[in-house]
Scaffold this motif. Structure first.
Motif, PDB file in Angstrom:
ATOM      1  N   GLY A 166      13.059  13.342 -18.087  1.00 19.44           N
ATOM      2  CA  GLY A 166      12.219  14.434 -17.630  1.00 19.44           C
ATOM      3  C   GLY A 166      10.769  14.059 -17.404  1.00 19.44           C
ATOM      4  N   SER A 167      10.403  12.808 -17.643  1.00 22.53           N
ATOM      5  CA  SER A 167       9.029  12.340 -17.406  1.00 22.53           C
ATOM      6  C   SER A 167       9.005  11.409 -16.204  1.00 22.53           C
ATOM      7  N   ARG A 168       7.884  11.398 -15.495  1.00 18.43           N
ATOM      8  CA  ARG A 168       7.779  10.587 -14.287  1.00 18.43           C
ATOM      9  C   ARG A 168       6.555   9.665 -14.338  1.00 18.43           C
ATOM     10  N   LEU A 169       6.707   8.525 -13.687  1.00 17.79           N
ATOM     11  CA  LEU A 169       5.653   7.505 -13.611  1.00 17.79           C
ATOM     12  C   LEU A 169       5.520   7.046 -12.169  1.00 17.79           C
ATOM     13  N   VAL A 170       4.294   7.064 -11.665  1.00 10.54           N
ATOM     14  CA  VAL A 170       4.023   6.528 -10.324  1.00 10.54           C
ATOM     15  C   VAL A 170       3.846   5.021 -10.437  1.00 10.54           C
ATOM     16  N   VAL A 171       4.620   4.266  -9.692  1.00 15.31           N
ATOM     17  CA  VAL A 171       4.478   2.809  -9.621  1.00 15.31           C
ATOM     18  C   VAL A 171       3.977   2.480  -8.217  1.00 15.31           C
ATOM     19  N   ALA A 172       2.720   2.059  -8.138  1.00 21.16           N
ATOM     20  CA  ALA A 172       2.075   1.834  -6.840  1.00 21.16           C
ATOM     21  C   ALA A 172       1.678   0.376  -6.696  1.00 21.16           C
ATOM     22  N   GLY A 173       1.457  -0.025  -5.463  1.00 15.73           N
ATOM     23  CA  GLY A 173       1.010  -1.389  -5.193  1.00 15.73           C
ATOM     24  C   GLY A 173       0.040  -1.424  -4.041  1.00 15.73           C
ATOM     25  N   VAL A 174      -0.921  -2.345  -4.125  1.00 18.81           N
ATOM     26  CA  VAL A 174      -1.867  -2.552  -3.021  1.00 18.81           C
ATOM     27  C   VAL A 174      -1.861  -4.027  -2.628  1.00 18.81           C
ATOM     28  N   ASP A 175      -2.225  -4.292  -1.400  1.00 20.38           N
ATOM     29  CA  ASP A 175      -2.336  -5.666  -0.919  1.00 20.38           C
ATOM     30  C   ASP A 175      -3.437  -6.405  -1.682  1.00 20.38           C
ATOM     31  N   ASP A 176      -3.396  -7.714  -1.597  1.00 19.71           N
ATOM     32  CA  ASP A 176      -4.454  -8.511  -2.210  1.00 19.71           C
ATOM     33  C   ASP A 176      -5.794  -8.222  -1.534  1.00 19.71           C
ATOM     34  N   ARG A 177      -6.868  -8.442  -2.276  1.00 18.34           N
ATOM     35  CA  ARG A 177      -8.214  -8.140  -1.755  1.00 18.34           C
ATOM     36  C   ARG A 177      -8.581  -9.007  -0.557  1.00 18.34           C
ATOM     37  N   THR A 178      -7.897 -10.157  -0.372  1.00 22.59           N
ATOM     38  CA  THR A 178      -8.186 -11.014   0.777  1.00 22.59           C
ATOM     39  C   THR A 178      -7.400 -10.605   2.022  1.00 22.59           C
ATOM     40  N   ALA A 179      -6.534  -9.615   1.901  1.00 24.45           N
ATOM     41  CA  ALA A 179      -5.635  -9.271   3.004  1.00 24.45           C
ATOM     42  C   ALA A 179      -6.391  -8.827   4.253  1.00 24.45           C
ATOM     43  N   SER A 207      -9.477  -9.505   5.249  1.00 21.18           N
ATOM     44  CA  SER A 207     -10.204 -10.588   5.915  1.00 21.18           C
ATOM     45  C   SER A 207      -9.275 -11.615   6.542  1.00 21.18           C
ATOM     46  N   SER A 208      -7.974 -11.542   6.239  1.00 25.09           N
ATOM     47  CA  SER A 208      -7.015 -12.479   6.844  1.00 25.09           C
ATOM     48  C   SER A 208      -6.796 -12.194   8.327  1.00 25.09           C
ATOM     49  N   GLY A 209      -7.177 -10.994   8.743  1.00 24.06           N
ATOM     50  CA  GLY A 209      -7.030 -10.635  10.145  1.00 24.06           C
ATOM     51  C   GLY A 209      -5.657 -10.133  10.530  1.00 24.06           C
ATOM     52  N   ARG A 210      -4.757  -9.977   9.566  1.00 23.83           N
ATOM     53  CA  ARG A 210      -3.416  -9.488   9.887  1.00 23.83           C
ATOM     54  C   ARG A 210      -3.455  -7.970  10.040  1.00 23.83           C
ATOM     55  N   PRO A 211      -3.029  -7.461  11.165  1.00 26.91           N
ATOM     56  CA  PRO A 211      -3.071  -6.011  11.400  1.00 26.91           C
ATOM     57  C   PRO A 211      -2.258  -5.261  10.349  1.00 26.91           C
ATOM     58  N   GLY A 212      -2.839  -4.170   9.850  1.00 25.16           N
ATOM     59  CA  GLY A 212      -2.129  -3.340   8.897  1.00 25.16           C
ATOM     60  C   GLY A 212      -2.191  -3.813   7.464  1.00 25.16           C
ATOM     61  N   HIS A 213      -2.929  -4.894   7.202  1.00 27.04           N
ATOM     62  CA  HIS A 213      -3.036  -5.414   5.845  1.00 27.04           C
ATOM     63  C   HIS A 213      -4.450  -5.207   5.314  1.00 27.04           C
ATOM     64  N   GLY A 214      -4.532  -4.936   4.029  1.00 23.59           N
ATOM     65  CA  GLY A 214      -5.810  -4.690   3.365  1.00 23.59           C
ATOM     66  C   GLY A 214      -5.575  -3.736   2.216  1.00 23.59           C
ATOM     67  N   ALA A 215      -6.142  -4.025   1.064  1.00 27.19           N
ATOM     68  CA  ALA A 215      -5.946  -3.168  -0.097  1.00 27.19           C
ATOM     69  C   ALA A 215      -6.441  -1.757   0.196  1.00 27.19           C
ATOM     70  N   ASP A 216      -5.553  -0.774   0.041  1.00 29.88           N
ATOM     71  CA  ASP A 216      -5.887   0.613   0.367  1.00 29.88           C
ATOM     72  C   ASP A 216      -5.287   1.511  -0.714  1.00 29.88           C
ATOM     73  N   HIS A 217      -6.086   1.821  -1.727  1.00 34.36           N
ATOM     74  CA  HIS A 217      -5.595   2.619  -2.848  1.00 34.36           C
ATOM     75  C   HIS A 217      -5.265   4.045  -2.428  1.00 34.36           C
ATOM     76  N   ALA A 218      -6.049   4.609  -1.508  1.00 36.11           N
ATOM     77  CA  ALA A 218      -5.799   5.979  -1.070  1.00 36.11           C
ATOM     78  C   ALA A 218      -4.437   6.086  -0.398  1.00 36.11           C
ATOM     79  N   THR A 219      -4.133   5.120   0.465  1.00 38.88           N
ATOM     80  CA  THR A 219      -2.827   5.124   1.135  1.00 38.88           C
ATOM     81  C   THR A 219      -1.702   4.884   0.137  1.00 38.88           C
ATOM     82  N   ALA A 220      -1.933   3.972  -0.798  1.00 43.87           N
ATOM     83  CA  ALA A 220      -0.899   3.652  -1.785  1.00 43.87           C
ATOM     84  C   ALA A 220      -0.533   4.864  -2.631  1.00 43.87           C
ATOM     85  N   ASN A 242       0.830  -1.210   0.000  1.00 40.49           N
ATOM     86  CA  ASN A 242       0.000   0.000   0.000  1.00 40.49           C
ATOM     87  C   ASN A 242       0.866   1.262   0.000  1.00 40.49           C
ATOM     88  N   ARG A 243       1.773   1.314  -0.958  1.00 38.68           N
ATOM     89  CA  ARG A 243       2.601   2.507  -1.108  1.00 38.68           C
ATOM     90  C   ARG A 243       3.055   2.620  -2.563  1.00 38.68           C
TER      91      ARG A 243
END
Length: 391
Positions: A267-280, A282-295, A258-259
């Motif tokens: 002189g040109s720039r490209l944002v390369v972003a990543g998000v967690d899997d959609r199941t993250a 529901s896995s119950g792991r703290p801090g995991h979950g697809a979050d496009h805004a944060t990414a 999620n960053r």
């Protein structure tokens, strides 16, 4: 109905779920093994000894299969997983072609061919086609993937980044079959593509980091001019997601949890972003979950965005976030025909380049490796070279 009666009814419904699961699983297995048994053994009216031997083989496989899958994928015993996965692949192929064989049976009946000749012709045809496809499918699964070359025009891409080369790996699924040499050969192919950016969109392995260390080690040798990036897939959340994020960082990859990062050229720039899997989440792991805004937090909204997201069905959130290109895997292209029809019930796309909304495009890879049965039938694996073009 009183509140007390409602409280009693809810646990009663929950208690039925395991029973329904067992009944459903039993019915599926009975059909999966029963149709091939009837087609190859029972209907063909073979001599008693042949029929008995064939029945023993099918019955033994049916009884052993759930035990092997539990021991293999539930308890982490690789020998059991290899055996169970192989049985699954074989019985799926024979099941599919047994269904097709019974269409042939109708045609033979219409042509006046009587039993047992009719049923034996069907049995022989099903066995022959299945055997050929199993041998070919195994060779396809174990080979080094071919390179799929795709040009993608991104209108917002600056001229300085025109022609930037993005290599996509996904669904390597390092697992019970030791594929360390295969992994090294894949890396050799990747390094021959002169990549600017190399991406891995998850499902890197089945098993712990310790168990798959040798198979994943060659990823440390991947070369990219600007960045090597990685996001989690759903299989990471079956085991140790944090462990695989740490392992990829150890191998020199940017774990895009999620960053985002920014790649610049000419002189040109490209944002390369990543998000967690959609199941993250529901896995119950703290801090995991697809979050496009944060990414995408802090990214210049005027820059084009390349997003790594494991599953194609994450495309809706990508469209809402204004992403230009999402790259994904997960589907394996169906892996074993005709399984892609079932995949399509769950995912919006099975493979290839598609457009979603006014701006967003999605490329879905058929995957670099395979999961479970060591077979790929009419769904070849791929290493993808995406060449990004400006308008």
């Amino acid at each position: 109905m009183s509140a007390g009666e409602m409280v009693q009814e809810a646990p009663a419904r929950r208690s039925l779920r395991p029973v329904l699961f067992v009944l459903t699983l039993t019915a599926v297995l009975a059909l999966l093994f029963g149709v091939p048994w009837w087609t190859l053994i029972s209907a063909a009216q073979w001599p008693a000894g042949v029929a008995a031997a064939g029945t023993v083989v099918f019955a033994g496989a049916l009884v052993a299969f759930p035990v092997l899958m539990f021991q293999g994928h539930g308890r982490g015993r690789d020998w059991a997983a290899r055996t169970g996965d192989t049985i699954l692949g074989v019985i799926w192929v024979v099941f599919v072609w047994a269904l097709a064989g019974n269409v042939l049976r109708l045609a033979l009946a219409a042509g006046g061919v009587a039993d047992p000749a009719r049923s034996r012709i069907v049995a022989a045809a099903v066995a022959a086609v299945s055997l050929v496809l199993l041998i070919w499918g195994y060779a396809e699964a174990m080979r080094v993937p071919r390179v799929a070359r795709v040009d993608v025009t991104i209108p917002r891409l600056g001229a300085g980044l025109d022609g930037v080369r993005v290599v996509l790996l996904t669904d390597t699924h390092y697992g019970p079959i030791d594929r360390a040499r295969w992994s090294s050969a894949v890396v050799d192919v990747v390094n021959g593509l002169d990549a600017d950016i190399v991406c891995h969109t998850g499902d890197i392995a089945d098993g712990t980091v310790a168990a798959r260390r040798a198979q994943s080690a060659p990823l440390g040798d991947v070369r990219a001019r600007y960045a090597r990036t990685y996001v989690t897939g759903n299989h990471e959340y079956f085991g140790e997601a944090e462990g695989w994020l740490a392992r990829m960082s150890e191998l020199g990859w940017e774990a895009l949890h999620n960053r985002h990062i920014v790649v610049e050229r000419g002189g040109s720039r490209l944002v390369v972003a990543g998000v967690d899997d959609r199941t993250a989440k529901s896995s119950g792991r703290p801090g995991h979950g697809a979050d496009h805004a944060t990414a995408l937090a802090g990214a210049d909204p005027d820059l084009p965005v390349l997003l790594l997201a494991h599953q194609p069905k994450q495309i809706g959130a990508a469209v809402d976030a204004g992403v230009d290109l999402q790259i994904s895997g997960h589907t394996h292209g169906g892996q074993i025909w005709p399984f892609h029809y079932l995949v399509r019930l769950d995912q919006p796309v099975v493979r290839g380049l598609t457009r979603h909304g006014a701006r967003t495009q999605l490329y879905t890879s058929r995957g670099t490796g395979f999961w479970g049965p060591p077979l790929r039938i009419f769904a070849p694996s791929e290493i993808t070279l995406l060449t990004l073009r400006s308008a």
